[in-house]
Design a protein around this motif. Structure first.
Motif, PDB file in Angstrom:
ATOM      1  N   GLN A  13     -12.838  -7.789   2.230  1.00 38.78           N
ATOM      2  CA  GLN A  13     -11.844  -8.859   2.347  1.00 38.78           C
ATOM      3  C   GLN A  13     -12.214  -9.776   3.512  1.00 38.78           C
ATOM      4  O   GLN A  13     -12.943  -9.392   4.419  1.00 38.78           O
ATOM      5  CB  GLN A  13     -10.449  -8.256   2.551  1.00 38.78           C
ATOM      6  CG  GLN A  13     -10.009  -7.433   1.342  1.00 38.78           C
ATOM      7  CD  GLN A  13      -8.642  -6.808   1.508  1.00 38.78           C
ATOM      8  OE1 GLN A  13      -8.060  -6.818   2.595  1.00 38.78           O
ATOM      9  NE2 GLN A  13      -8.112  -6.243   0.429  1.00 38.78           N
ATOM     10  N   SER A  37       3.691  -8.591   0.073  1.00 37.37           N
ATOM     11  CA  SER A  37       4.751  -7.619   0.356  1.00 37.37           C
ATOM     12  C   SER A  37       5.281  -7.684   1.784  1.00 37.37           C
ATOM     13  O   SER A  37       6.491  -7.595   2.007  1.00 37.37           O
ATOM     14  CB  SER A  37       4.240  -6.209   0.044  1.00 37.37           C
ATOM     15  OG  SER A  37       3.090  -5.908   0.818  1.00 37.37           O
ATOM     16  N   ARG A  47     -10.628  -2.412   4.842  1.00 30.56           N
ATOM     17  CA  ARG A  47     -11.220  -3.249   3.792  1.00 30.56           C
ATOM     18  C   ARG A  47     -11.997  -4.448   4.348  1.00 30.56           C
ATOM     19  O   ARG A  47     -12.267  -5.406   3.658  1.00 30.56           O
ATOM     20  CB  ARG A  47     -10.116  -3.774   2.882  1.00 30.56           C
ATOM     21  CG  ARG A  47      -9.259  -2.713   2.213  1.00 30.56           C
ATOM     22  CD  ARG A  47      -8.698  -3.231   0.904  1.00 30.56           C
ATOM     23  NE  ARG A  47      -7.451  -2.616   0.488  1.00 30.56           N
ATOM     24  CZ  ARG A  47      -7.319  -1.398   0.007  1.00 30.56           C
ATOM     25  NH1 ARG A  47      -8.370  -0.616  -0.110  1.00 30.56           N
ATOM     26  NH2 ARG A  47      -6.137  -0.940  -0.371  1.00 30.56           N
ATOM     27  N   TYR A 100       7.719 -11.577  -4.819  1.00 27.97           N
ATOM     28  CA  TYR A 100       8.695 -10.540  -5.146  1.00 27.97           C
ATOM     29  C   TYR A 100      10.109 -11.108  -5.197  1.00 27.97           C
ATOM     30  O   TYR A 100      11.024 -10.438  -5.651  1.00 27.97           O
ATOM     31  CB  TYR A 100       8.596  -9.401  -4.115  1.00 27.97           C
ATOM     32  CG  TYR A 100       7.201  -8.825  -4.060  1.00 27.97           C
ATOM     33  CD1 TYR A 100       6.779  -7.883  -4.996  1.00 27.97           C
ATOM     34  CD2 TYR A 100       6.267  -9.276  -3.113  1.00 27.97           C
ATOM     35  CE1 TYR A 100       5.484  -7.392  -4.986  1.00 27.97           C
ATOM     36  CE2 TYR A 100       4.972  -8.788  -3.100  1.00 27.97           C
ATOM     37  CZ  TYR A 100       4.587  -7.846  -4.041  1.00 27.97           C
ATOM     38  OH  TYR A 100       3.309  -7.372  -4.043  1.00 27.97           O
ATOM     39  N   ARG A 115       0.834  -1.210   0.000  1.00 18.38           N
ATOM     40  CA  ARG A 115       0.000   0.000   0.000  1.00 18.38           C
ATOM     41  C   ARG A 115       0.867   1.257   0.000  1.00 18.38           C
ATOM     42  O   ARG A 115       0.507   2.255  -0.609  1.00 18.38           O
ATOM     43  CB  ARG A 115      -0.943  -0.013   1.206  1.00 18.38           C
ATOM     44  CG  ARG A 115      -1.986  -1.107   1.062  1.00 18.38           C
ATOM     45  CD  ARG A 115      -2.969  -1.099   2.214  1.00 18.38           C
ATOM     46  NE  ARG A 115      -3.822  -2.264   2.160  1.00 18.38           N
ATOM     47  CZ  ARG A 115      -4.701  -2.587   3.090  1.00 18.38           C
ATOM     48  NH1 ARG A 115      -4.833  -1.817   4.174  1.00 18.38           N
ATOM     49  NH2 ARG A 115      -5.443  -3.662   2.973  1.00 18.38           N
TER      50      ARG A 115
END
Ligand code: PBG
Length: 326
Positions: A222, A275, A218, A314, A206
């Motif tokens: 979610q 992340s 959220r 990632y 974010r």
């Protein structure tokens, strides 16, 4: 007879013995590399909370894709950070939007050799940072579906190989399937973020995507952290609405959900190593508290062993040489 007759250590004696018996074989082609593309920058901007990872300008994405392909990775997942946000998410479906331009660029450069997946959501494109249309402080479900359909079609028009709806609106997979089919894109598959949990592990993303909600959170769309059966329902609904692949997100705190997905459904299972999971590994490694490669391998192996066929991570770009070393 001497004790013990069964000795489990017999099969662990040498590296070659361990290798021939390895049950969980990770390939770089099982990994999907997420990219954040920022319309407003001229050169890569490092993301503080994701060491070694940057936001990219559109003109650097083809080269980043090439580097990933050199490592055996065959797929990227694209997130856009537009120059302008509004309350309708218009830049998410603009013909010359950041993602549409990026998809076009990648397809021109790499053709069929790279599977280009577009994330279909609105949070990065909305001034309020929510994943849908907001009215009187509420995120409206059905009004959002029309917009998500437009986003998916615009990505398909730009050449996306797969679209990945992540807004957690009810009916989003069905709405997108219908919109794609109506526009002649019946060959574009849907990778559905089916069991997406409201998670603290999204923090670095974010920050990078400037998509933190400006008010509230959220949790009305979610999933709640303790839910398990609800995840199965979400996945079943998405499959019935036409999802070609289903996803569990995040990965590490939800390995049981990945395992259930694999046990219950016969579509490809995708897990998102998000992340915050990346940031924790990098931070500890930078402090010398863990061995980075060993831990990344262990994490990715664990996610695959739990049942994921594909892992969005990632770490994708720099694992080839040591992914399966024992
Ligand atoms: C929302 C979205 C999220 C991520 C990507 N798109 C979650 C969120 O902000 O609620 C997180 C990805 C990551 O943390 O790596 N559409």
């Amino acid at each position: 007879m001497s004790f013990p007759t069964v000795r489990m250590r017999r099969l662990r004696r040498t590296a070659a013995m361990r290798d021939i018996l390895n049950q969980t074989n990770l390939q770089p082609s099982n990994l999907i590399y997420p990219l954040f593309v920022d319309e407003s920058i001229q050169k890569p901007v490092p993301i503080q909370s994701m060491p070694g990872y940057s936001r990219l300008p559109i003109n650097r994405v083809a080269d980043e894709g090439k580097q990933a392909m050199a490592q055996g990775v065959k797929s990227v997942l694209l997130f856009g950070i537009p120059a302008k946000k509004d309350e309708a998410g218009t830049s998410a479906f603009a013909k010359n939007g950041v993602i549409q331009k990026t998809i076009d660029e990648l397809k021109k450069t790499h053709g069929e050799e790279l599977v280009v997946i577009g994330d279909v959501c609105l949070c990065e494109y909305m001034s309020h940072g929510h994943c849908g249309i907001v009215q009187d402080g509420q995120v409206l479900n059905d009004q959002t579906l029309d917009v998500l359909g437009k986003v998916a079609v615009s990505q398909a028009e730009a050449g996306a190989d797969v679209v990945a709806p992540s807004a957690m609106m009810d009916g989003q997979v069905g709405a997108i399937r219908e919109a794609l089919d109506d526009a002649g894109f019946d060959q574009v598959p849907i990778m559905a973020y089916s069991a997406k949990y409201a998670s603290g592990f999204y923090g670095p993303f974010r920050e990078a995507a400037e998509s933190t909600p400006k008010f509230g959170n959220r949790r009305s769309y979610q999933m709640s952290q303790g839910s398990q059966e609800e995840a199965l329902r979400e996945m079943e609904l998405d499959i019935n609405e036409g999802a070609d692949m289903i996803m569990v997100k995040p990965a590490l705190a939800y390995l049981d959900i990945i395992n259930l997905a694999k046990a219950n459904f016969n579509v490809p299972i995708v897990a998102y190593n998000v992340s915050g999971e990346y940031a924790m590994v990098k931070a500890a490694a930078q402090n010398g508290w863990i061995d980075e490669k060993t831990v990344i391998r262990e994490i990715l192996t664990g996610i695959k062993r739990a049942g994921a066929d594909l892992i969005i991570t990632y770490h994708a770009k720099d694992t080839k040489s040591w992914l399966n070393q024992t």
